[in-house]
Design a protein around this motif. Structure first.
Motif, PDB file in Angstrom:
ATOM      1  N   ARG A  17     129.185  57.938  41.536  1.00 34.08           N
ATOM      2  CA  ARG A  17     128.766  57.647  40.169  1.00 34.08           C
ATOM      3  C   ARG A  17     129.248  56.252  39.767  1.00 34.08           C
ATOM      4  O   ARG A  17     130.438  56.037  39.535  1.00 34.08           O
ATOM      5  N   GLY A  18     128.310  55.335  39.674  1.00 34.89           N
ATOM      6  CA  GLY A  18     128.645  53.963  39.301  1.00 34.89           C
ATOM      7  C   GLY A  18     129.282  53.848  37.933  1.00 34.89           C
ATOM      8  O   GLY A  18     130.113  52.968  37.696  1.00 34.89           O
ATOM      9  N   GLN A  19     128.931  54.737  37.013  1.00 29.10           N
ATOM     10  CA  GLN A  19     129.514  54.719  35.674  1.00 29.10           C
ATOM     11  C   GLN A  19     131.024  54.938  35.721  1.00 29.10           C
ATOM     12  O   GLN A  19     131.736  54.548  34.815  1.00 29.10           O
ATOM     13  N   GLU A  20     131.502  55.594  36.773  1.00 30.99           N
ATOM     14  CA  GLU A  20     132.934  55.844  36.914  1.00 30.99           C
ATOM     15  C   GLU A  20     133.620  54.804  37.794  1.00 30.99           C
ATOM     16  O   GLU A  20     134.773  54.981  38.186  1.00 30.99           O
ATOM     17  N   MET A  21     132.898  53.712  38.096  1.00 33.36           N
ATOM     18  CA  MET A  21     133.428  52.669  38.960  1.00 33.36           C
ATOM     19  C   MET A  21     133.543  51.344  38.198  1.00 33.36           C
ATOM     20  O   MET A  21     133.255  50.282  38.721  1.00 33.36           O
ATOM     21  N   ALA A  22     134.001  51.433  36.948  1.00 31.90           N
ATOM     22  CA  ALA A  22     134.107  50.240  36.105  1.00 31.90           C
ATOM     23  C   ALA A  22     135.230  49.315  36.551  1.00 31.90           C
ATOM     24  O   ALA A  22     135.191  48.115  36.301  1.00 31.90           O
ATOM     25  N   ASP A  23     136.232  49.864  37.235  1.00 33.10           N
ATOM     26  CA  ASP A  23     137.326  49.049  37.756  1.00 33.10           C
ATOM     27  C   ASP A  23     137.607  49.476  39.194  1.00 33.10           C
ATOM     28  O   ASP A  23     137.029  50.438  39.691  1.00 33.10           O
ATOM     29  N   PHE A  50     125.798  58.147  58.367  1.00 35.51           N
ATOM     30  CA  PHE A  50     126.369  58.154  57.024  1.00 35.51           C
ATOM     31  C   PHE A  50     125.375  57.534  56.053  1.00 35.51           C
ATOM     32  O   PHE A  50     124.852  56.450  56.301  1.00 35.51           O
ATOM     33  N   LEU A  51     125.127  58.244  54.967  1.00 33.02           N
ATOM     34  CA  LEU A  51     124.232  57.773  53.920  1.00 33.02           C
ATOM     35  C   LEU A  51     124.985  57.852  52.599  1.00 33.02           C
ATOM     36  O   LEU A  51     125.298  58.946  52.125  1.00 33.02           O
ATOM     37  N   LEU A  52     125.308  56.693  52.034  1.00 34.08           N
ATOM     38  CA  LEU A  52     126.007  56.634  50.756  1.00 34.08           C
ATOM     39  C   LEU A  52     125.017  56.230  49.682  1.00 34.08           C
ATOM     40  O   LEU A  52     124.235  55.299  49.872  1.00 34.08           O
ATOM     41  N   THR A  53     125.069  56.913  48.553  1.00 31.79           N
ATOM     42  CA  THR A  53     124.224  56.582  47.420  1.00 31.79           C
ATOM     43  C   THR A  53     125.134  56.274  46.239  1.00 31.79           C
ATOM     44  O   THR A  53     126.041  57.047  45.933  1.00 31.79           O
ATOM     45  N   VAL A  54     124.883  55.139  45.603  1.00 34.18           N
ATOM     46  CA  VAL A  54     125.646  54.752  44.423  1.00 34.18           C
ATOM     47  C   VAL A  54     124.685  54.744  43.242  1.00 34.18           C
ATOM     48  O   VAL A  54     123.765  53.921  43.188  1.00 34.18           O
ATOM     49  N   ASP A  55     124.881  55.682  42.322  1.00 30.27           N
ATOM     50  CA  ASP A  55     124.082  55.714  41.090  1.00 30.27           C
ATOM     51  C   ASP A  55     124.585  54.632  40.140  1.00 30.27           C
ATOM     52  O   ASP A  55     125.761  54.255  40.163  1.00 30.27           O
ATOM     53  N   ASP A  56     123.710  54.160  39.279  1.00 28.59           N
ATOM     54  CA  ASP A  56     124.091  53.196  38.237  1.00 28.59           C
ATOM     55  C   ASP A  56     124.868  52.016  38.804  1.00 28.59           C
ATOM     56  O   ASP A  56     125.938  51.644  38.311  1.00 28.59           O
ATOM     57  N   THR A  57     124.315  51.414  39.826  1.00 31.47           N
ATOM     58  CA  THR A  57     124.955  50.266  40.470  1.00 31.47           C
ATOM     59  C   THR A  57     125.251  49.156  39.466  1.00 31.47           C
ATOM     60  O   THR A  57     126.239  48.435  39.610  1.00 31.47           O
ATOM     61  N   ASP A  58     124.433  49.040  38.445  1.00 29.30           N
ATOM     62  CA  ASP A  58     124.638  48.002  37.445  1.00 29.30           C
ATOM     63  C   ASP A  58     125.970  48.159  36.707  1.00 29.30           C
ATOM     64  O   ASP A  58     126.517  47.189  36.192  1.00 29.30           O
ATOM     65  N   ALA A  59     126.527  49.372  36.680  1.00 31.58           N
ATOM     66  CA  ALA A  59     127.792  49.615  35.984  1.00 31.58           C
ATOM     67  C   ALA A  59     129.015  49.359  36.860  1.00 31.58           C
ATOM     68  O   ALA A  59     130.127  49.233  36.350  1.00 31.58           O
ATOM     69  N   VAL A  60     128.823  49.262  38.163  1.00 35.23           N
ATOM     70  CA  VAL A  60     129.952  49.104  39.085  1.00 35.23           C
ATOM     71  C   VAL A  60     130.619  47.750  38.867  1.00 35.23           C
ATOM     72  O   VAL A  60     129.982  46.706  39.018  1.00 35.23           O
ATOM     73  N   LEU A  61     131.888  47.783  38.479  1.00 32.73           N
ATOM     74  CA  LEU A  61     132.693  46.574  38.296  1.00 32.73           C
ATOM     75  C   LEU A  61     131.976  45.517  37.452  1.00 32.73           C
ATOM     76  O   LEU A  61     132.142  44.316  37.676  1.00 32.73           O
ATOM     77  N   SER A  62     131.202  45.952  36.471  1.00 31.40           N
ATOM     78  CA  SER A  62     130.366  45.035  35.698  1.00 31.40           C
ATOM     79  C   SER A  62     131.172  44.011  34.905  1.00 31.40           C
ATOM     80  O   SER A  62     130.666  42.932  34.606  1.00 31.40           O
ATOM     81  N   ALA A  63     132.409  44.310  34.563  1.00 41.96           N
ATOM     82  CA  ALA A  63     133.236  43.371  33.798  1.00 41.96           C
ATOM     83  C   ALA A  63     134.015  42.411  34.703  1.00 41.96           C
ATOM     84  O   ALA A  63     134.720  41.532  34.206  1.00 41.96           O
ATOM     85  N   ASN A  64     133.896  42.577  36.027  1.00 49.40           N
ATOM     86  CA  ASN A  64     134.639  41.732  36.949  1.00 49.40           C
ATOM     87  C   ASN A  64     133.708  41.243  38.059  1.00 49.40           C
ATOM     88  O   ASN A  64     133.642  41.844  39.135  1.00 49.40           O
ATOM     89  N   PRO A  65     132.990  40.143  37.817  1.00 44.62           N
ATOM     90  CA  PRO A  65     132.014  39.649  38.796  1.00 44.62           C
ATOM     91  C   PRO A  65     132.596  39.355  40.178  1.00 44.62           C
ATOM     92  O   PRO A  65     131.938  39.585  41.189  1.00 44.62           O
ATOM     93  N   ASP A  66     133.842  38.858  40.249  1.00 48.54           N
ATOM     94  CA  ASP A  66     134.439  38.544  41.548  1.00 48.54           C
ATOM     95  C   ASP A  66     134.669  39.814  42.368  1.00 48.54           C
ATOM     96  O   ASP A  66     134.327  39.863  43.559  1.00 48.54           O
ATOM     97  N   GLU A  67     135.242  40.839  41.739  1.00 46.89           N
ATOM     98  CA  GLU A  67     135.445  42.101  42.452  1.00 46.89           C
ATOM     99  C   GLU A  67     134.112  42.759  42.794  1.00 46.89           C
ATOM    100  O   GLU A  67     133.977  43.372  43.840  1.00 46.89           O
ATOM    101  N   ARG A  68     133.146  42.622  41.910  1.00 51.55           N
ATOM    102  CA  ARG A  68     131.810  43.194  42.157  1.00 51.55           C
ATOM    103  C   ARG A  68     131.200  42.580  43.416  1.00 51.55           C
ATOM    104  O   ARG A  68     130.683  43.282  44.273  1.00 51.55           O
ATOM    105  N   ARG A  69     131.264  41.242  43.542  1.00 51.16           N
ATOM    106  CA  ARG A  69     130.752  40.566  44.743  1.00 51.16           C
ATOM    107  C   ARG A  69     131.514  41.035  45.980  1.00 51.16           C
ATOM    108  O   ARG A  69     130.930  41.276  47.037  1.00 51.16           O
ATOM    109  N   PHE A  70     132.825  41.168  45.855  1.00 47.89           N
ATOM    110  CA  PHE A  70     133.641  41.625  46.976  1.00 47.89           C
ATOM    111  C   PHE A  70     133.264  43.046  47.378  1.00 47.89           C
ATOM    112  O   PHE A  70     133.170  43.366  48.558  1.00 47.89           O
ATOM    113  N   PHE A  71     133.013  43.900  46.400  1.00 47.49           N
ATOM    114  CA  PHE A  71     132.578  45.271  46.660  1.00 47.49           C
ATOM    115  C   PHE A  71     131.264  45.277  47.431  1.00 47.49           C
ATOM    116  O   PHE A  71     131.134  45.956  48.458  1.00 47.49           O
ATOM    117  N   PHE A  72     130.272  44.525  46.953  1.00 43.91           N
ATOM    118  CA  PHE A  72     128.981  44.457  47.642  1.00 43.91           C
ATOM    119  C   PHE A  72     129.146  43.921  49.061  1.00 43.91           C
ATOM    120  O   PHE A  72     128.542  44.420  50.008  1.00 43.91           O
TER     121      PHE A  72
END
Length: 138
Positions: free
Chosen positions: A25-31, A71-93
């Motif tokens: 759940r991307g909504q739960e991946m804000a940090d 292995f098949l991983l699905t991330v819902d609401d990808t737009d919410a993942v680390l949305s307040a931290n662009p550097d960590e978001r890029r690192f995550f991707f």
């Protein structure tokens, strides 16, 4: 349910073999703690998981504790993942991309099918192009 982009099942799933599928759940991946918690729970990461980016990368290139070949991983609401931290978001991707590249580069051994690692990132249709740009940005 409206979909602007569809993915052929053949691109997401391997042709044969045992598949482990996890949905996060991307909504739960804000940090980063939320990211680590979602992966810990969805992939049943081992107790020695270090709750940091290096530990996540190491676990994604191992996965021996899961009895599956694909292995098949699905991330819902990808737009919410680390949305307040662009550097960590890029690192995550980049971490997910490198994990997929790692598994794709493994040799296919005689009598064994290659292990596959695929990630499906879901977001609202109006954010698809922006998310695709972020995913492909280096």
């Amino acid at each position: 349910m409206q979909n602007d982009i569809t993915v052929a099942v053949g691109h997401a799933l391997p042709p044969t073999g045992l598949i482990y599928s996890a949905r996060m759940r991307g909504q739960e991946m804000a940090d980063s703690d939320g990211v680590f918690t979602q992966f810990y729970e969805a992939l049943r990461l081992p107790d020695y998981f270090g709750w940091n980016w290096d530990a996540l990368r190491d676990c994604l290139s191992d996965l021996h504790w899961i009895s599956a070949q694909h292995f098949l991983l699905t991330v819902d609401d990808t737009d919410a993942v680390l949305s307040a931290n662009p550097d960590e978001r890029r690192f995550f991707f980049k971490t997910l991309q490198r994990s997929a590249e790692f598994w794709a580069a493994q040799p296919e051994l005689p009598g064994q099918n290659r292990t596959t690692f695929r990630v499906v990132m879901l977001c609202p249709p109006e954010l698809t192009q922006q998310t695709q740009r972020e995913l492909t940005a280096g």
